[in-house]
Scaffold this motif. Structure first.
Motif, PDB file in Angstrom:
ATOM      1  N   GLY A 102     -65.259 -63.593 -76.216  1.00 21.27           N
ATOM      2  CA  GLY A 102     -63.815 -63.472 -76.329  1.00 21.27           C
ATOM      3  C   GLY A 102     -63.241 -63.663 -77.713  1.00 21.27           C
ATOM      4  N   PHE A 103     -63.891 -64.480 -78.545  1.00 22.59           N
ATOM      5  CA  PHE A 103     -63.279 -64.840 -79.812  1.00 22.59           C
ATOM      6  C   PHE A 103     -63.561 -63.870 -80.956  1.00 22.59           C
ATOM      7  CE2 PHE A 103     -63.196 -69.245 -77.981  1.00 22.59           C
ATOM      8  CZ  PHE A 103     -61.823 -69.324 -77.919  1.00 22.59           C
ATOM      9  N   SER A 104     -64.670 -63.150 -80.904  1.00 20.11           N
ATOM     10  CA  SER A 104     -64.959 -62.221 -82.003  1.00 20.11           C
ATOM     11  C   SER A 104     -65.329 -60.831 -81.509  1.00 20.11           C
ATOM     12  CB  SER A 104     -66.087 -62.776 -82.888  1.00 20.11           C
ATOM     13  OG  SER A 104     -67.261 -63.000 -82.126  1.00 20.11           O
ATOM     14  N   PHE A 105     -66.172 -60.755 -80.483  1.00 22.45           N
ATOM     15  CA  PHE A 105     -66.633 -59.455 -80.002  1.00 22.45           C
ATOM     16  C   PHE A 105     -65.489 -58.639 -79.403  1.00 22.45           C
ATOM     17  CE2 PHE A 105     -68.129 -56.900 -76.395  1.00 22.45           C
ATOM     18  CZ  PHE A 105     -68.978 -56.025 -77.057  1.00 22.45           C
ATOM     19  N   LEU A 106     -64.752 -59.216 -78.442  1.00 24.29           N
ATOM     20  CA  LEU A 106     -63.709 -58.454 -77.751  1.00 24.29           C
ATOM     21  C   LEU A 106     -62.560 -58.036 -78.670  1.00 24.29           C
ATOM     22  CD1 LEU A 106     -63.269 -57.403 -74.838  1.00 24.29           C
ATOM     23  CD2 LEU A 106     -65.245 -58.893 -75.136  1.00 24.29           C
ATOM     24  N   PRO A 107     -62.134 -58.861 -79.640  1.00 25.94           N
ATOM     25  CA  PRO A 107     -61.086 -58.371 -80.548  1.00 25.94           C
ATOM     26  C   PRO A 107     -61.470 -57.087 -81.273  1.00 25.94           C
ATOM     27  CG  PRO A 107     -61.210 -60.739 -80.694  1.00 25.94           C
ATOM     28  CD  PRO A 107     -62.355 -60.309 -79.810  1.00 25.94           C
ATOM     29  N   HIS A 108     -62.743 -56.921 -81.641  1.00 28.25           N
ATOM     30  CA  HIS A 108     -63.190 -55.671 -82.249  1.00 28.25           C
ATOM     31  C   HIS A 108     -63.065 -54.512 -81.256  1.00 28.25           C
ATOM     32  CE1 HIS A 108     -65.150 -58.344 -85.232  1.00 28.25           C
ATOM     33  NE2 HIS A 108     -64.992 -57.308 -86.034  1.00 28.25           N
ATOM     34  N   VAL A 109     -63.417 -54.783 -79.999  1.00 29.86           N
ATOM     35  CA  VAL A 109     -63.308 -53.749 -78.968  1.00 29.86           C
ATOM     36  C   VAL A 109     -61.853 -53.348 -78.770  1.00 29.86           C
ATOM     37  CG1 VAL A 109     -63.729 -53.185 -76.541  1.00 29.86           C
ATOM     38  CG2 VAL A 109     -65.383 -54.574 -77.802  1.00 29.86           C
ATOM     39  N   VAL A 110     -60.978 -54.354 -78.688  1.00 28.96           N
ATOM     40  CA  VAL A 110     -59.549 -54.095 -78.484  1.00 28.96           C
ATOM     41  C   VAL A 110     -58.987 -53.243 -79.623  1.00 28.96           C
ATOM     42  CG1 VAL A 110     -57.255 -55.152 -78.404  1.00 28.96           C
ATOM     43  CG2 VAL A 110     -59.136 -56.115 -77.053  1.00 28.96           C
ATOM     44  N   ALA A 111     -59.361 -53.576 -80.855  1.00 34.31           N
ATOM     45  CA  ALA A 111     -58.857 -52.827 -82.010  1.00 34.31           C
ATOM     46  C   ALA A 111     -59.277 -51.361 -81.941  1.00 34.31           C
ATOM     47  CB  ALA A 111     -59.367 -53.465 -83.299  1.00 34.31           C
ATOM     48  N   SER A 112     -60.545 -51.116 -81.596  1.00 33.30           N
ATOM     49  CA  SER A 112     -61.025 -49.731 -81.492  1.00 33.30           C
ATOM     50  C   SER A 112     -60.351 -49.002 -80.335  1.00 33.30           C
ATOM     51  CB  SER A 112     -62.546 -49.721 -81.291  1.00 33.30           C
ATOM     52  OG  SER A 112     -63.205 -50.293 -82.398  1.00 33.30           O
ATOM     53  N   PHE A 113     -60.219 -49.692 -79.227  1.00 30.41           N
ATOM     54  CA  PHE A 113     -59.612 -49.084 -78.044  1.00 30.41           C
ATOM     55  C   PHE A 113     -58.144 -48.750 -78.295  1.00 30.41           C
ATOM     56  CE2 PHE A 113     -57.452 -49.256 -73.950  1.00 30.41           C
ATOM     57  CZ  PHE A 113     -58.260 -48.452 -73.163  1.00 30.41           C
ATOM     58  N   ARG A 114     -57.417 -49.661 -78.921  1.00 28.13           N
ATOM     59  CA  ARG A 114     -56.003 -49.436 -79.195  1.00 28.13           C
ATOM     60  C   ARG A 114     -55.782 -48.256 -80.138  1.00 28.13           C
ATOM     61  NH1 ARG A 114     -51.463 -50.474 -77.235  1.00 28.13           N
ATOM     62  NH2 ARG A 114     -50.572 -50.866 -79.288  1.00 28.13           N
ATOM     63  N   HIS A 115     -56.722 -48.043 -81.036  1.00 30.88           N
ATOM     64  CA  HIS A 115     -56.614 -46.900 -81.950  1.00 30.88           C
ATOM     65  C   HIS A 115     -56.691 -45.586 -81.178  1.00 30.88           C
ATOM     66  CE1 HIS A 115     -56.917 -44.729 -85.725  1.00 30.88           C
ATOM     67  NE2 HIS A 115     -57.952 -44.060 -85.229  1.00 30.88           N
ATOM     68  N   ARG A 116     -57.494 -45.582 -80.118  1.00 31.59           N
ATOM     69  CA  ARG A 116     -57.669 -44.369 -79.313  1.00 31.59           C
ATOM     70  C   ARG A 116     -56.628 -44.271 -78.198  1.00 31.59           C
ATOM     71  NH1 ARG A 116     -57.538 -40.667 -76.705  1.00 31.59           N
ATOM     72  NH2 ARG A 116     -59.168 -39.273 -75.897  1.00 31.59           N
ATOM     73  N   PHE A 117     -56.257 -45.423 -77.609  1.00 36.63           N
ATOM     74  CA  PHE A 117     -55.307 -45.443 -76.493  1.00 36.63           C
ATOM     75  C   PHE A 117     -54.170 -46.426 -76.793  1.00 36.63           C
ATOM     76  CE2 PHE A 117     -59.494 -44.440 -74.664  1.00 36.63           C
ATOM     77  CZ  PHE A 117     -59.220 -43.220 -74.040  1.00 36.63           C
ATOM     78  N   PRO A 118     -53.308 -46.097 -77.711  1.00 31.43           N
ATOM     79  CA  PRO A 118     -52.252 -47.036 -78.127  1.00 31.43           C
ATOM     80  C   PRO A 118     -51.214 -47.319 -77.039  1.00 31.43           C
ATOM     81  CG  PRO A 118     -51.892 -44.880 -79.113  1.00 31.43           C
ATOM     82  CD  PRO A 118     -53.237 -44.826 -78.459  1.00 31.43           C
ATOM     83  N   GLU A 119     -51.171 -46.503 -76.008  1.00 27.50           N
ATOM     84  CA  GLU A 119     -50.153 -46.685 -74.970  1.00 27.50           C
ATOM     85  C   GLU A 119     -50.572 -47.715 -73.921  1.00 27.50           C
ATOM     86  OE1 GLU A 119     -53.111 -43.785 -73.479  1.00 27.50           O
ATOM     87  OE2 GLU A 119     -52.066 -44.116 -75.383  1.00 27.50           O
ATOM     88  N   THR A 120     -51.814 -48.146 -73.934  1.00 27.13           N
ATOM     89  CA  THR A 120     -52.313 -49.083 -72.924  1.00 27.13           C
ATOM     90  C   THR A 120     -52.026 -50.521 -73.317  1.00 27.13           C
ATOM     91  OG1 THR A 120     -54.099 -47.551 -72.319  1.00 27.13           O
ATOM     92  CG2 THR A 120     -54.337 -49.853 -71.636  1.00 27.13           C
ATOM     93  N   PHE A 121     -51.396 -51.253 -72.410  1.00 31.58           N
ATOM     94  CA  PHE A 121     -51.160 -52.684 -72.626  1.00 31.58           C
ATOM     95  C   PHE A 121     -52.409 -53.451 -72.220  1.00 31.58           C
ATOM     96  CE2 PHE A 121     -50.074 -56.866 -71.021  1.00 31.58           C
ATOM     97  CZ  PHE A 121     -49.336 -57.381 -72.076  1.00 31.58           C
ATOM     98  N   ILE A 122     -52.846 -54.396 -73.059  1.00 32.49           N
ATOM     99  CA  ILE A 122     -54.067 -55.161 -72.802  1.00 32.49           C
ATOM    100  C   ILE A 122     -53.738 -56.644 -72.763  1.00 32.49           C
ATOM    101  CG2 ILE A 122     -56.373 -55.758 -73.639  1.00 32.49           C
ATOM    102  CD1 ILE A 122     -56.370 -53.046 -75.106  1.00 32.49           C
ATOM    103  N   SER A 123     -54.199 -57.299 -71.718  1.00 30.09           N
ATOM    104  CA  SER A 123     -54.112 -58.759 -71.634  1.00 30.09           C
ATOM    105  C   SER A 123     -55.531 -59.307 -71.723  1.00 30.09           C
ATOM    106  CB  SER A 123     -53.454 -59.181 -70.320  1.00 30.09           C
ATOM    107  OG  SER A 123     -53.446 -60.597 -70.205  1.00 30.09           O
ATOM    108  N   LEU A 124     -55.843 -59.944 -72.837  1.00 30.72           N
ATOM    109  CA  LEU A 124     -57.176 -60.501 -73.073  1.00 30.72           C
ATOM    110  C   LEU A 124     -57.098 -62.010 -72.898  1.00 30.72           C
ATOM    111  CD1 LEU A 124     -60.127 -60.274 -73.967  1.00 30.72           C
ATOM    112  CD2 LEU A 124     -59.338 -60.320 -76.339  1.00 30.72           C
ATOM    113  N   GLN A 125     -57.668 -62.509 -71.817  1.00 28.25           N
ATOM    114  CA  GLN A 125     -57.609 -63.930 -71.483  1.00 28.25           C
ATOM    115  C   GLN A 125     -58.986 -64.554 -71.698  1.00 28.25           C
ATOM    116  OE1 GLN A 125     -54.614 -65.324 -70.704  1.00 28.25           O
ATOM    117  NE2 GLN A 125     -53.847 -63.259 -71.110  1.00 28.25           N
ATOM    118  N   ILE A 126     -59.040 -65.548 -72.593  1.00 30.14           N
ATOM    119  CA  ILE A 126     -60.307 -66.200 -72.930  1.00 30.14           C
ATOM    120  C   ILE A 126     -60.359 -67.549 -72.222  1.00 30.14           C
ATOM    121  CG2 ILE A 126     -61.754 -67.058 -74.798  1.00 30.14           C
ATOM    122  CD1 ILE A 126     -60.272 -65.077 -76.635  1.00 30.14           C
ATOM    123  N   MET A 127     -61.442 -67.769 -71.479  1.00 33.79           N
ATOM    124  CA  MET A 127     -61.523 -68.967 -70.643  1.00 33.79           C
ATOM    125  C   MET A 127     -62.981 -69.266 -70.302  1.00 33.79           C
ATOM    126  SD  MET A 127     -60.010 -67.100 -67.227  1.00 33.79           S
ATOM    127  CE  MET A 127     -58.560 -66.583 -68.154  1.00 33.79           C
TER     128      MET A 127
END
Length: 315
Positions: A102-127
């Motif tokens: 959650g702290f390093s891997f997923l933020p990279h995924v989110v950044a790449s995904f948002r570049h391709r799908f900027p209209e999608t809202f993402i809730s990333l919950q780390i627990m």
């Protein structure tokens, strides 16, 4: 039994005292005591032993709390869904992820995904993995990523990745002159351990016991992030998840191959009765692409794997 009495009972169990419950709920301590006695009478159960002015929960109280917590998780799931619907947009995804990813891997995924799908809202919950399991089970998350330490009954799941552990230390550590760290190298070393219930820790402990190797465990922590940071600070040596450790490679942490087999595994899980959205499917594709890239980075950092040690120190 009424809902208010159950709420007061739960608050006492969570906070530990009637006085804290009274302060939290804005009522008198005598009202708390009356409510608990009313609940005990209604249920025909002794829920607390009164010992020198303290409330000591009985076994029955602990069992009842477990059922009540499941109820509250369900209510939280409903409230969460209402807030999600009010915030608009069906094109959204909610991921519950344990800290190793959650702290390093997923933020990279989110950044790449948002570049391709900027209209999608993402809730990333780390627990914690336990909470990831609860969020997916209750429907609060579309999918989850957790360590392989929880029951998977009733959930769809698959192995997201498995990878061999690495040994982490600071540059001035005496073992830094070794290319590969053998199990016997850990003997008497100041050791930063993962918590005893961690599945990778359990696997490592079994190897250490069989080899009669006893490191000097000075710290326990639930997260590989903490193991890496403490090792970077020179506190000791540790065994960590390489997906986590790679993020510290440029900040002074030395990462070594281990000559012993201790795996870290991540489980992808989601509910069988919940449709997997198109956004979630696309996000998983980005996750797998990013994991492939991370594995390549790890291999490049560690170099070619030499022949494994027999476990004996060289003379």
């Amino acid at each position: 039994m009424n809902a208010r009495d159950i709420e007061i009972f739960r608050s006492v169990m969570v906070s530990g005292t009637a006085s804290k419950t009274a302060a939290l709920l804005g009522i008198s301590q005598s009202a708390v005591s009356q409510s608990l006695r009313k609940l005990e009478t209604s249920a025909d159960l002794c829920l607390f032993e009164r010992i020198r002015g303290r409330l000591v929960p009985t076994r029955e109280a602990q069992i009842l709390l477990n059922d009540i917590e499941r109820h509250f998780i369900g209510m939280q799931a409903i409230e969460h869904r209402v807030r999600s619907l009010k915030s608009g947009g069906a094109d959204r995804l909610i991921a519950a992820v344990y800290p190793a990813l959650g702290f390093s891997f997923l933020p990279h995924v989110v950044a790449s995904f948002r570049h391709r799908f900027p209209e999608t809202f993402i809730s990333l919950q780390i627990m914690s993995s336990k909470d990831v399991h609860a969020h997916v089970t209750s429907g609060q998350a579309d999918f989850g990523l957790m360590a392989d330490e929880m029951s998977l009954a009733g959930l769809e799941h698959s192995l997201f990745y498995r990878t061999q552990s690495v040994v982490v230390m600071r540059k001035d550590h005496p073992l830094n002159n070794k290319q590969v760290i053998a199990l016997t190298d850990l003997q008497d070393m100041d050791f930063i351990a993962l918590n005893a219930e961690d599945s990778s820790r359990i696997r490592l402990d079994a190897l250490l016991q069989n080899a009669n190797v006893v490191p000097r465990r000075i710290i326990e922590t639930p997260y590989s992030q903490t193991v890496c940071e403490l090792a970077r600070q020179g506190v000791g040596i540790g065994v960590a998840n390489p997906v986590t450790a790679i993020g510290y490679a440029d900040s002074g942490l030395v990462i070594k191959r281990a000559a012993f087999d201790v795996e870290f595994r991540a489980i992808l899980l989601f509910r069988t009765d919940k449709l997997f959205s198109e956004s979630s499917k696309q996000f998983l594709k980005f996750m797998r692409i990013q994991m492939s890239e991370v594995q390549t980075q790890i291999d490049d950092l560690l170099g070619a794997l030499p022949a494994k040690s027999s476990g004996r120190k060289s003379q």
